[in-house]
Design an enzyme around this catalytic site. Structure first.
Site, PDB file in Angstrom:
ATOM      1  N   LYS A  89       0.819  -1.228   0.000  1.00  0.00           N
ATOM      2  CA  LYS A  89       0.000   0.000   0.000  1.00  0.00           C
ATOM      3  C   LYS A  89       0.849   1.273   0.000  1.00  0.00           C
ATOM      4  O   LYS A  89       0.515   2.257  -0.653  1.00  0.00           O
ATOM      5  CB  LYS A  89      -0.937   0.016   1.211  1.00  0.00           C
ATOM      6  CG  LYS A  89      -2.033  -1.041   1.166  1.00  0.00           C
ATOM      7  CD  LYS A  89      -2.964  -0.857   2.356  1.00  0.00           C
ATOM      8  CE  LYS A  89      -3.919  -1.993   2.536  1.00  0.00           C
ATOM      9  NZ  LYS A  89      -4.866  -1.782   3.629  1.00  0.00           N
ATOM     10  N   ASP A 125      -9.853   2.565   2.441  1.00  0.00           N
ATOM     11  CA  ASP A 125      -9.925   2.021   3.808  1.00  0.00           C
ATOM     12  C   ASP A 125     -10.681   2.957   4.757  1.00  0.00           C
ATOM     13  O   ASP A 125     -11.434   2.499   5.617  1.00  0.00           O
ATOM     14  CB  ASP A 125      -8.512   1.759   4.356  1.00  0.00           C
ATOM     15  CG  ASP A 125      -7.905   0.468   3.811  1.00  0.00           C
ATOM     16  OD1 ASP A 125      -8.670  -0.431   3.401  1.00  0.00           O
ATOM     17  OD2 ASP A 125      -6.667   0.362   3.797  1.00  0.00           O
ATOM     18  N   GLY A 150      -3.036   2.541  18.068  1.00  0.00           N
ATOM     19  CA  GLY A 150      -2.107   2.151  17.019  1.00  0.00           C
ATOM     20  C   GLY A 150      -1.548   3.359  16.298  1.00  0.00           C
ATOM     21  O   GLY A 150      -2.140   4.452  16.312  1.00  0.00           O
ATOM     22  N   ALA A 151      -0.377   3.163  15.673  1.00  0.00           N
ATOM     23  CA  ALA A 151       0.262   4.244  14.921  1.00  0.00           C
ATOM     24  C   ALA A 151       0.879   3.709  13.632  1.00  0.00           C
ATOM     25  O   ALA A 151       1.769   4.328  13.068  1.00  0.00           O
ATOM     26  CB  ALA A 151       1.320   4.922  15.785  1.00  0.00           C
ATOM     27  N   GLY A 152       0.399   2.551  13.167  1.00  0.00           N
ATOM     28  CA  GLY A 152       0.896   1.987  11.909  1.00  0.00           C
ATOM     29  C   GLY A 152       0.078   2.499  10.733  1.00  0.00           C
ATOM     30  O   GLY A 152      -0.619   3.523  10.828  1.00  0.00           O
ATOM     31  N   ALA A 154      -2.667   1.317   9.180  1.00  0.00           N
ATOM     32  CA  ALA A 154      -4.132   1.344   9.330  1.00  0.00           C
ATOM     33  C   ALA A 154      -4.550   2.493  10.240  1.00  0.00           C
ATOM     34  O   ALA A 154      -5.566   3.161   9.999  1.00  0.00           O
ATOM     35  CB  ALA A 154      -4.626   0.013   9.885  1.00  0.00           C
ATOM     36  N   TYR A 246     -10.652  -8.894  11.992  1.00  0.00           N
ATOM     37  CA  TYR A 246     -11.865  -9.708  11.768  1.00  0.00           C
ATOM     38  C   TYR A 246     -11.578 -11.204  11.879  1.00  0.00           C
ATOM     39  O   TYR A 246     -12.496 -12.012  11.861  1.00  0.00           O
ATOM     40  CB  TYR A 246     -12.513  -9.381  10.418  1.00  0.00           C
ATOM     41  CG  TYR A 246     -11.569  -9.450   9.247  1.00  0.00           C
ATOM     42  CD1 TYR A 246     -10.904  -8.314   8.810  1.00  0.00           C
ATOM     43  CD2 TYR A 246     -11.325 -10.655   8.600  1.00  0.00           C
ATOM     44  CE1 TYR A 246     -10.019  -8.364   7.755  1.00  0.00           C
ATOM     45  CE2 TYR A 246     -10.446 -10.713   7.542  1.00  0.00           C
ATOM     46  CZ  TYR A 246      -9.800  -9.565   7.124  1.00  0.00           C
ATOM     47  OH  TYR A 246      -8.912  -9.625   6.077  1.00  0.00           O
ATOM     48  N   GLY A 267     -13.736  -6.128  12.386  1.00  0.00           N
ATOM     49  CA  GLY A 267     -13.352  -5.409  11.166  1.00  0.00           C
ATOM     50  C   GLY A 267     -13.920  -5.950   9.866  1.00  0.00           C
ATOM     51  O   GLY A 267     -13.568  -5.452   8.793  1.00  0.00           O
TER      52      GLY A 267
HETATM   53  P1  NDP Z   1       1.264  -2.033  11.083  1.00  0.00           P
HETATM   54  O1  NDP Z   1       2.254  -3.143  11.180  1.00  0.00           O
HETATM   55  O2  NDP Z   1       1.509  -0.891  10.159  1.00  0.00           O
HETATM   56  O3  NDP Z   1       1.006  -1.417  12.554  1.00  0.00           O
HETATM   57  C1  NDP Z   1       0.817  -2.268  13.648  1.00  0.00           C
HETATM   58  C2  NDP Z   1       0.377  -1.454  14.862  1.00  0.00           C
HETATM   59  O4  NDP Z   1       0.026  -2.387  15.898  1.00  0.00           O
HETATM   60  C3  NDP Z   1       1.458  -0.547  15.443  1.00  0.00           C
HETATM   61  O5  NDP Z   1       0.846   0.597  15.989  1.00  0.00           O
HETATM   62  C4  NDP Z   1       2.053  -1.426  16.536  1.00  0.00           C
HETATM   63  O6  NDP Z   1       2.619  -0.679  17.589  1.00  0.00           O
HETATM   64  C5  NDP Z   1       0.823  -2.108  17.063  1.00  0.00           C
HETATM   65  N1  NDP Z   1       1.087  -3.382  17.734  1.00  0.00           N
HETATM   66  C6  NDP Z   1       1.557  -4.509  17.165  1.00  0.00           C
HETATM   67  N2  NDP Z   1       1.638  -5.491  18.090  1.00  0.00           N
HETATM   68  C7  NDP Z   1       1.205  -4.945  19.266  1.00  0.00           C
HETATM   69  C8  NDP Z   1       1.066  -5.463  20.588  1.00  0.00           C
HETATM   70  N3  NDP Z   1       1.371  -6.722  20.868  1.00  0.00           N
HETATM   71  N4  NDP Z   1       0.571  -4.637  21.538  1.00  0.00           N
HETATM   72  C9  NDP Z   1       0.248  -3.355  21.255  1.00  0.00           C
HETATM   73  N5  NDP Z   1       0.372  -2.807  20.017  1.00  0.00           N
HETATM   74  C10 NDP Z   1       0.846  -3.600  19.033  1.00  0.00           C
HETATM   75  O7  NDP Z   1      -0.118  -2.794  10.716  1.00  0.00           O
HETATM   76  P2  NDP Z   1      -1.393  -2.150  10.019  1.00  0.00           P
HETATM   77  O8  NDP Z   1      -1.542  -0.781  10.546  1.00  0.00           O
HETATM   78  O9  NDP Z   1      -1.318  -2.375   8.555  1.00  0.00           O
HETATM   79  O10 NDP Z   1      -2.582  -3.102  10.541  1.00  0.00           O
HETATM   80  C11 NDP Z   1      -3.045  -3.041  11.881  1.00  0.00           C
HETATM   81  C12 NDP Z   1      -4.250  -3.945  12.047  1.00  0.00           C
HETATM   82  O11 NDP Z   1      -5.356  -3.457  11.279  1.00  0.00           O
HETATM   83  C13 NDP Z   1      -4.008  -5.382  11.601  1.00  0.00           C
HETATM   84  O12 NDP Z   1      -4.584  -6.237  12.551  1.00  0.00           O
HETATM   85  C14 NDP Z   1      -4.756  -5.472  10.287  1.00  0.00           C
HETATM   86  O13 NDP Z   1      -5.217  -6.787  10.044  1.00  0.00           O
HETATM   87  C15 NDP Z   1      -5.938  -4.531  10.544  1.00  0.00           C
HETATM   88  N6  NDP Z   1      -6.514  -4.002   9.308  1.00  0.00           N
HETATM   89  C16 NDP Z   1      -7.830  -4.302   9.020  1.00  0.00           C
HETATM   90  C17 NDP Z   1      -8.412  -3.822   7.871  1.00  0.00           C
HETATM   91  C18 NDP Z   1      -9.844  -4.171   7.571  1.00  0.00           C
HETATM   92  O14 NDP Z   1     -10.289  -3.947   6.428  1.00  0.00           O
HETATM   93  N7  NDP Z   1     -10.607  -4.664   8.523  1.00  0.00           N
HETATM   94  C19 NDP Z   1      -7.675  -2.971   6.913  1.00  0.00           C
HETATM   95  C20 NDP Z   1      -6.311  -2.686   7.326  1.00  0.00           C
HETATM   96  C21 NDP Z   1      -5.768  -3.205   8.480  1.00  0.00           C
HETATM   97  P3  NDP Z   1       4.180  -0.284  17.638  1.00  0.00           P
HETATM   98  O15 NDP Z   1       4.287   1.035  16.923  1.00  0.00           O
HETATM   99  O16 NDP Z   1       4.439  -0.203  19.080  1.00  0.00           O
HETATM  100  O17 NDP Z   1       4.941  -1.391  16.941  1.00  0.00           O
END
Ligand code: NDP
Length: 301
Positions: A89, A125, A150-152, A154, A246, A267
């Site tokens: 993406k 999204d 979260g800060a990734g 999504a 989901y 989700g």
């Molecule tokens: P990224 O890898 O970009 O970001 C992951 C995020 O999760 C970061 O903020 C990370 O924090 C945090 N994280 C990971 N593990 C843990 C943990 N054990 N405890 C606390 N925080 C944690 O992933 P995405 O942003 O792409 O995706 C995030 C979620 O959203 C996924 O589960 C994905 O499946 C879901 N999603 C669902 C969609 C839908 O259509 N329903 C569409 C897109 C995503 P840190 O910065 O500390 O590493």
């Protein structure tokens, strides 16, 4: 609905389709439920509009290093539209010919539409998330403060959508402080008059608002051993909890929300509505989201 095989770029040497071809690209891709979702929608659309009888939707496993080549080859092969999933993406933004202005602040595209000379990128999204929250929780991002976890990637898309829709305030929590700071710095120019705050999920501040929509955009909850991304007991009562995950359908966060009597949803509806919006972009026709939902549910393990 027959399942589609996982294709690779090598399969394009023998590719031919007498009609309109769509595809999803990811790495890995074999668990994607986008193909059955889109194929079910296209079958339903074909029943009332013969244009869609020749439309198909397939999946390609494309490693990240091959994405620019894949986009060139799929364009040369005549593909009309593409969905992109992990890890493409963000990468695609550097390769596509143009990006929908609404997708610029997100820095990621999940839907590409063919132009005569390349691809135009969109991000559906945020639309999927906002529509899902309205459909499943009867809540509007515009009316409420939002607590986003979260800060990734999504979370970034979700935050931009919350600000664009005029949420009352946006509070963002993330495990790693540096990633939170990066996201807040990106969002500040977009926030305008909307209060924007960050916090440590292990120490929620007393100032958190009651009646917020909590959105989980972390991957915590994908695996049974994951910690809760936020302890809901430490918050003033939210009005609802939306978890982007989901699969599994009930994360520990959703279970905790339901135990507190809070409206909660997973989700799946977001997945369905981002897909429906993509198919609208490609087809310029009404898309049956409810049929996509049924197909997605049936395809889940
Ligand atoms: P990224 O890898 O970009 O970001 C992951 C995020 O999760 C970061 O903020 C990370 O924090 C945090 N994280 C990971 N593990 C843990 C943990 N054990 N405890 C606390 N925080 C944690 O992933 P995405 O942003 O792409 O995706 C995030 C979620 O959203 C996924 O589960 C994905 O499946 C879901 N999603 C669902 C969609 C839908 O259509 N329903 C569409 C897109 C995503 P840190 O910065 O500390 O590493």
């Amino acid at each position: 609905m027959p399942s589609s095989p996982v294709l690779t770029l090598a399969d394009l040497d023998r590719w031919s389709h007498a009609g309109t071809a769509l595809a999803v690209l990811g790495h890995p891709i074999k668990h994607s439920i986008s193909p059955p979702m889109h194929r079910a929608a296209l079958a339903a659309m074909a029943a009332t509009d013969p244009r869609f009888t020749t439309w198909t939707y397939v999946r390609f496993d494309v490693p990240p290093a091959d994405l620019p080549l894949a986009l060139d080859r799929l364009h040369a092969a005549g593909f009309h539209g593409l969905n992109l999933t992990v890890p493409h993406k963000v990468l695609a933004c550097a390769t596509v010919e143009k990006i929908d202005p609404a997708a610029h602040p997100i820095g990621a595209v999940n839907t590409l539409r063919r132009t005569p000379t390349g691809w135009e990128g969109f991000n559906t999204d945020g639309y999927g998330l906002a529509t899902a929250i309205t459909e499943t929780l009867s809540l509007n991002l515009a009316d409420r403060p939002v607590i986003l976890l979260g800060a990734g990637g999504a979370a970034r898309g979700a935050a931009v959508e919350c600000l664009r829709r005029g949420c009352r305030a946006l509070w963002i929590a993330n495990r790693t402080p540096a990633n939170l700071t990066t996201l807040l710095n990106l969002l500040r120019p977009l926030a305008g008059a909307i209060p924007l705050h960050g916090f440590d999920p292990a120490a929620p501040p007393a100032a958190l608002p009651a009646g917020a929509i909590v959105i989980n955009a972390t991957s915590a909850g994908l695996r049974p051993e994951d910690p809760l991304p936020l302890d809901l007991a430490g918050l003033p009562t939210p009005c609802g909890v939306y978890d982007m995950i989901y699969n599994p359908p009930e994360t520990p966060l959703l279970a905790a929300a339901r135990a507190r009597g809070l409206p909660a949803a997973n989700g799946l509806a977001m997945l369905v509505h981002q897909g429906a919006r993509a198919l609208e972009i490609w087809s310029a026709a009404p898309v049956p989201a409810s049929i996509m939902r049924t197909a997605a549910l049936a395809a889940l393990p």
